[in-house]
Design an enzyme around this catalytic site. Structure first.
Site, PDB file in Angstrom:
ATOM      1  N   LYS A 276      37.967  36.088   7.470  1.00  0.00           N
ATOM      2  CA  LYS A 276      38.874  37.224   7.598  1.00  0.00           C
ATOM      3  C   LYS A 276      40.192  36.734   8.191  1.00  0.00           C
ATOM      4  O   LYS A 276      40.182  35.884   9.079  1.00  0.00           O
ATOM      5  CB  LYS A 276      38.290  38.245   8.592  1.00  0.00           C
ATOM      6  N   ARG A 350      25.146  43.554   4.370  1.00  0.00           N
ATOM      7  CA  ARG A 350      24.120  43.980   3.402  1.00  0.00           C
ATOM      8  C   ARG A 350      22.969  42.986   3.330  1.00  0.00           C
ATOM      9  O   ARG A 350      21.852  43.361   2.989  1.00  0.00           O
ATOM     10  CB  ARG A 350      24.775  44.216   2.037  1.00  0.00           C
TER      11      ARG A 350
HETATM   12  N1  BES Z   1      32.231  44.310   8.845  1.00  0.00           N
HETATM   13  C1  BES Z   1      32.933  44.345   7.617  1.00  0.00           C
HETATM   14  C2  BES Z   1      33.381  45.754   7.219  1.00  0.00           C
HETATM   15  C3  BES Z   1      34.417  46.435   8.072  1.00  0.00           C
HETATM   16  C4  BES Z   1      35.751  46.384   7.726  1.00  0.00           C
HETATM   17  C5  BES Z   1      34.050  47.180   9.185  1.00  0.00           C
HETATM   18  C6  BES Z   1      36.694  47.044   8.508  1.00  0.00           C
HETATM   19  C7  BES Z   1      34.992  47.827   9.955  1.00  0.00           C
HETATM   20  C8  BES Z   1      36.318  47.760   9.626  1.00  0.00           C
HETATM   21  C9  BES Z   1      32.045  43.815   6.498  1.00  0.00           C
HETATM   22  O1  BES Z   1      31.139  42.841   6.847  1.00  0.00           O
HETATM   23  C10 BES Z   1      32.960  43.239   5.476  1.00  0.00           C
HETATM   24  O2  BES Z   1      33.672  42.351   5.802  1.00  0.00           O
HETATM   25  N2  BES Z   1      32.933  43.760   4.261  1.00  0.00           N
HETATM   26  C11 BES Z   1      33.764  43.307   3.226  1.00  0.00           C
HETATM   27  C12 BES Z   1      32.984  43.370   1.944  1.00  0.00           C
HETATM   28  C13 BES Z   1      33.663  42.662   0.786  1.00  0.00           C
HETATM   29  C14 BES Z   1      33.714  41.178   1.037  1.00  0.00           C
HETATM   30  C15 BES Z   1      32.875  42.966  -0.467  1.00  0.00           C
HETATM   31  C16 BES Z   1      35.016  44.177   3.141  1.00  0.00           C
HETATM   32  O3  BES Z   1      34.906  45.379   3.396  1.00  0.00           O
HETATM   33  O4  BES Z   1      36.076  43.663   2.881  1.00  0.00           O
HETATM   34 ZN    ZN Z   2      31.937  40.876   6.830  1.00  0.00          ZN
END
Ligand code: BES
Ligand code: ZN
Ligand code: ZN
Length: 494
Positions: A276, A350
């Site tokens: 990230k 997931r």
């Molecule tokens: N923990 C994050 C989701 C999240 C984003 C929670 C913003 C709270 C605030 C999750 O693990 C994640 O990073 N999801 C990705 C999924 C994608 C790679 C398909 C996302 O939402 O970008």
């Molecule tokens: Zn994530």
């Protein structure tokens, strides 16, 4: 602020508090205010009109009453508290009023006050007492564990608030529920170097012990041996090993049904090799907010003793980068036996949840509610105040949605659109963990992925928006909100 609530049979003159709070609703003194004796009523209406006090929601006016010579003579001050317009009030108005009120009383520097139970005539004594008490207790929450000096919280550190003509049992229940929400907030606010998976497990076990819940914690070896390859894959890059946390509540008499709660427990999510950007990492200590909500709910359940058996499952891990971390293109074998090709290491929640859901199902859950800060896509869809609700079973979905409505937590249904399942088919393994480059429908495909791991009624609440806030809100300060606890408590019928 340390808030103590007391329910009182009577109002103003009978309670030896220096401050009495009277509601103003639709520009007029509340019904309770109208019942005050002539001297007080006149003083309040006169000042109100003289100063053009309209009583917009949260607006206040402090009025000195005739000099009091002793406590027995009643309050020295009245505080008019605006409840807004007559139209559109709800129990949420009362809840928010409770939160706003305690903050205002503390700001004014009072240590003790008595308030009427706002809108009790409209909503009933029980409901109004519950909402007011809950709001007050949530609104008095603060997080300053790591501040070595906190000059701002010196004033009004302790506050005793009498709720006039409130229902005692409703106030007691609000205390248990609000305490559970604030417990969940604490867990979310705890920094990730302190709240590692092992520490989360330790706290869960400590709570279980204290409240008489069953508890079983697995370490990394047991997780691997059990075959939780998807969960373990996420965890394997961190120096802080994972834990699988199981708590059980069993009622005294035979249970009416067995419900499983599953919470996402990523104590920190860097994204892994699909890293990230640093800005997106800022709030990622909250990636265990689902787990916190589940633990908070178990706390309330242990105290409220409902007729259902409740089992909580948390796959706690940290998503980090190292020589042992999982990578894009790895194939993991989940507990269910299904193989998963990794397209993005940031879609880690997931994977951990897949194994927790499979396990909950195999252990005999009749229905599952799962809460997770799962996707940024859900925040794009519904914003920061509303959680996404996904159900593979319409009845179970409605039951959870209605519980959320009663609790005053905002959720909105989104579809588990079968046609999008195609996007999760892999050429190498049974499934892939994201649908690749397209970001369309990201909250839905995440829900569909989870749906592949149980045939039981499953509700997935994507709480990525409401679990954490960088600004203070109507019921509390910036940080973890404890979202989900109140819905779960309502759901479990306690
Ligand atoms: N923990 C994050 C989701 C999240 C984003 C929670 C913003 C709270 C605030 C999750 O693990 C994640 O990073 N999801 C990705 C999924 C994608 C790679 C398909 C996302 O939402 O970008
Ligand atoms: Zn994530
Ligand atoms: Zn995550």
């Amino acid at each position: 602020m340390e808030l103590t609530l007391k329910s009182a049979r009577r109002f103003i003159d009978e309670i030896p508090a220096p401050l009495a709070v009277v509601g103003v609703w639709g520009g007029e003194l509340s019904e309770e205010g109208q019942k005050l004796d002539g001297k007080h009523r006149k003083a309040l209406t006169h000042t109100m009109h003289e100063l053009h006090f309209k009583g917009e929601f949260g607006e206040t006016l402090l009025i000195p009453l005739a000099t009091r010579r002793s406590e027995e003579e009643g309050p020295g001050f009245a505080l008019l508290f605006g409840l807004g317009k007559k139209r559109g009030v709800s129990l949420e108005t009362v809840r928010r009023a409770g939160a706003r009120l305690v903050q205002e009383i503390a700001r004014l520097g009072f240590k003790e006050a008595v308030t009427e139970t706002f809108l009790a005539e409209k909503f009933g004594k029980q409901e109004a007492s519950y909402a007011l008490a809950e709001g007050a207790l949530l609104g008095s929450y603060s997080w300053n564990k790591y501040k070595t000096s906190s000059p701002t919280s010196k004033r009004g550190e302790k506050l005793r608030l009498w709720l006039a003509r409130a229902s005692g049992p409703a106030v007691d229940r609000a205390e248990m529920v609000a305490e559970a929400v604030n417990y969940a907030r604490d867990l979310v606010n705890e920094p990730p170097n302190i709240l590692t998976p092992a520490e989360l497990a330790r706290r869960a076990a400590e709570m279980a012990q204290e409240l008489g819940l069953g508890v079983e914690i697995w370490d990394e070896r047991q997780i691997q041996q059990a075959g939780m390859g998807a969960f373990y894959g996420v965890a394997q890059g961190s120096a802080n090993p994972p834990r699988f946390i199981q708590l059980t509540y069993k009622p005294q008499t035979p249970a009416s049904r067995v419900i499983a709660l599953v919470g996402k427990g990523l104590t920190f999510d860097t994204g892994g090799y699909s890293l990230k950007p640093s800005e997106s990492q800022i709030t990622m200590k909250s990636d265990m907010a689902g787990a916190a909500a589940v633990l908070g709910a178990m706390r309330a359940v242990a105290r409220l003793q409902p007729q259902v058996e409740v089992r909580a499952y948390i796959a706690a891990a940290e998503n980090m980068i190292s020589g042992t971390a999982y990578r894009v293109s790895d194939v993991l074998t989940s507990l269910s036996g299904k193989t998963i090709e990794i397209l993005n290491t940031d879609a880690e929640g997931r994977l951990t949840l897949a194994d927790a859901i499979t396990y909950a199902d195999r252990q005999g859950a009749e229905a599952i509610v799962e809460l997770s800060t799962l996707t940024g896509a859900c925040v794009v869809a519904l914003g920061e105040k509303v959680a996404g609700l996904f159900a593979n079973d319409a009845r179970w979905g409605r039951e959870v949605q209605e519980a959320a409505e009663r609790a005053g937590e905002k959720v909105w249904p989104l579809p588990m659109e079968e046609e999008y399942l195609e996007a999760l088919k892999s050429t190498t393994a049974d499934l892939k963990n994201t649908h690749g480059r397209s970001r369309a429908g990201g909250a839905i495909t995440a829900a569909l992925f989870l749906g592949e791991f149980t045939e039981k009624p499953l509700v997935h609440l994507d709480i990525a928006g409401p679990a954490y806030t960088e600004k203070s809100h109507a019921l509390g300060p910036a940080g973890g909100t404890g979202f989900g606890v109140r819905t779960l408590v309502e759901l479990l019928g306690v």
